[in-house]
Design an enzyme around this catalytic site. Structure first.
Site, PDB file in Angstrom:
ATOM      1  N   ASP A 121       0.843  -1.186   0.000  1.00 17.85           N
ATOM      2  CA  ASP A 121       0.000   0.000   0.000  1.00 17.85           C
ATOM      3  C   ASP A 121       0.883   1.241   0.000  1.00 17.85           C
ATOM      4  OD1 ASP A 121       0.778  -0.825   2.649  1.00 17.85           O
ATOM      5  OD2 ASP A 121      -0.583   0.686   3.463  1.00 17.85           O
TER       6      ASP A 121
ATOM      7  N   GLU B  20      -0.083  -1.069   5.769  1.00 20.54           N
ATOM      8  CA  GLU B  20       0.976  -0.508   6.618  1.00 20.54           C
ATOM      9  C   GLU B  20       0.820   0.995   6.798  1.00 20.54           C
ATOM     10  OE1 GLU B  20       4.831   1.296   7.733  1.00 20.54           O
ATOM     11  OE2 GLU B  20       3.695   1.601   5.886  1.00 20.54           O
TER      12      GLU B  20
END
Length: 485
Positions: free
Chosen positions: A111, A176
């Site tokens: 991400d 994250e």
């Protein structure tokens, strides 16, 4: 496993030549991955679908390498506004289960932070664009490039039909940047299954201290984040009507915040330095060996003067001493123009970066005691409340561990230099979580240069870092296997 250093170098030479010959293919894959807008920060259904697509792409890539891949269903995230969004799956993948070989697990995230051309990007953020050997694109260095560099290293052995010198595992997540939602629960559930055979965990989610000299990271600071609220009433006051006859919350808060740190950066909370580990002579030598031009570093940050005049002092106060920063005030008038308001209540925000062997709960008590003492001496009729809203412990690794030894050797072989041994002044919770939950050796092995601009506009990874980084991971596999013979 390897008869001689010469055979190991010959194998690495073959793998390196393969990586060099296929670098355009590797750059194209990075381009394909950067094109996925896997933004986890903005809680939007479209973006969650993009992250899930990114996780599917990585799982497919690993399967085509011959890996066994499991996708862990993470359920849904309930947002404050009532909507529910899927949490992207976590990828668990493995190649090899030879009990005679060491097993190394790579953690990475797929991400990214939000990005838009109008924010100041010189290129389209989700189109990987090469300019003078720099590959610009959101996620190029944080963290899609390093994840692919690890995969590139594995793929070179597979393509050459060479036996992988180590068992390799992947733990890839997609949240994250949004706090690694539910990650710790997966680690606890998988501790005695997926992670049972793992000897080493590698994270490549930070940067070098230099543009050209590699580094290994062996520590990060923790973080205690505080709010301090001072309240008189719910409504604001007019200063012409009430100024001069009451204890103003803003004045109280300014006094409280001003009591925390002095002009030299010294934290004024009593007892705060009591648990800080003393500097050893070995540490001093490591700091002296770090390649940092202080003048160039200062100029690059556009700061006229630091609080300290030597490289060693600057780095130690960035990495191995605590610091206190004041971040903002809620409730204060902060717009352009003049407004004669007295806020009825204000909230100050500050944080303390923690270092070994500081304890967050102890720091919380010290801060509360100090602010209560300062407030009581003001004899104010207002109400004050202090809260620690975040308490993350520092992380430090043993640089004598086999994987640090192997990584240093690999860097020396591929880059022709000793790495800087560095800490990181920021907080990277995942390293500490892995270390505490799994009780495994954790190493941070950065690939990106100091000017890669993670989280900011014009994020990039240099082609040289990406390709040579793929080679250095391959060298690391070989060195780690040798140390386990």
């Amino acid at each position: 496993m390897f008869s001689s250093p010469e055979s190991r170098l010959d194998q690495l030479d073959q793998v390196s030549r393969h990586i060099e010959a296929h670098q355009e293919e590797f750059v194209q894959t990075l381009k394909d991955w950067v094109a996925v807008e896997s933004d986890s920060v903005q809680p939007l259904p479209r973006l969650r679908q993009e992250i899930c697509r990114m996780m599917d792409m990585s799982a497919d890539k690993l399967r085509r390498l011959g890996a066994t891949v499991d996708t862990v269903d993470m359920g849904a995230q309930q947002l404050p506004d009532g909507q529910s969004l899927p949490i992207p799956p976590i990828i668990l993948a493995e190649l090899g289960n030879d009990p005679q070989k060491p097993t190394v697990c790579f953690y990475g995230h797929l991400d990214v932070q939000p990005a838009a051309k109008e924010d100041g990007w010189l290129t389209e953020p989700y189109t990987l664009t090469e300019v003078d050997g720099k590959l610009y694109g959101r996620g190029a260095t944080d963290n899609k490039g390093p994840v692919l560099a690890w995969i590139n290293a594995v793929s070179a052995f597979v393509a050459l039909e060479q036996d992988l010198p180590v068992n390799v595992k992947f733990f890839l997540e997609g949240m994250e940047e949004a706090g690694s939602i539910a990650l710790e629960g997966v680690l606890r559930r998988e501790k005695d299954r997926f992670f049972s055979s793992v000897d080493h965990i590698v994270i490549s989610d930070n940067l070098w201290l230099s543009r050209r000299k590699p580094a290994l990271t062996y520590g990060t600071r923790g973080n205690s984040y505080f709010t301090v609220e001072v309240k008189c009433r719910d409504q604001d006051f007019h200063s012409g009507t009430f100024g001069g006859i009451l204890h103003e919350p803003m004045a109280d808060l300014v006094a409280l915040l001003g009591s925390l740190v002095d002009s030299s950066g010294q934290i004024l909370v009593p007892g705060i330095y009591d648990s800080v580990s003393p500097v050893t002579e070995e540490e001093r030598a490591m700091y002296s060996a770090i390649d940092l031009d202080l003048g160039e570093y200062r100029n690059s940050t556009q700061v006229e003067r630091f609080l300290f005049d030597t490289k060693e002092a600057v780095l130690m106060h960035l990495w191995r001493y605590p610091s206190l920063s004041i971040h903002g005030i809620e409730g204060a008038f902060d717009e352009a123009g003049a407004k004669t308001v007295i806020p009825g209540q204000v909230v100050g925000k500050f944080s303390i970066r923690l270092v070994p062997h500081m304890n967050a709960s102890t720091v919380e008590k010290q801060v509360k005691r100090h602010l209560e003492d300062v407030f009581s001496r003001r004899n104010s009729s207002n109400r004050m409340a202090v809260s620690m809203v975040l308490g993350i412990a520092p992380w430090v690794a043993d640089i004598k561990d086999n994987q640090y030894v192997a990584a240093r050797r690999a860097i020396r072989t591929v880059f022709g230099t000793e790495p800087d041994m560095i800490r990181d002044g920021s907080t990277i919770p995942v390293a500490k979580i892995f270390q505490d939950v799994l009780q495994k050796s954790v190493m941070m092995f950065p690939l990106g240069a100091v000017d890669d601009g993670e989280h900011s506009q014009n994020e990039k990874i240099n082609r040289w870092n990406y390709i040579e980084g793929s080679k250095v991971f391959a060298a690391f596999f070989l060195e780690l296997a040798t140390l386990h013979e």
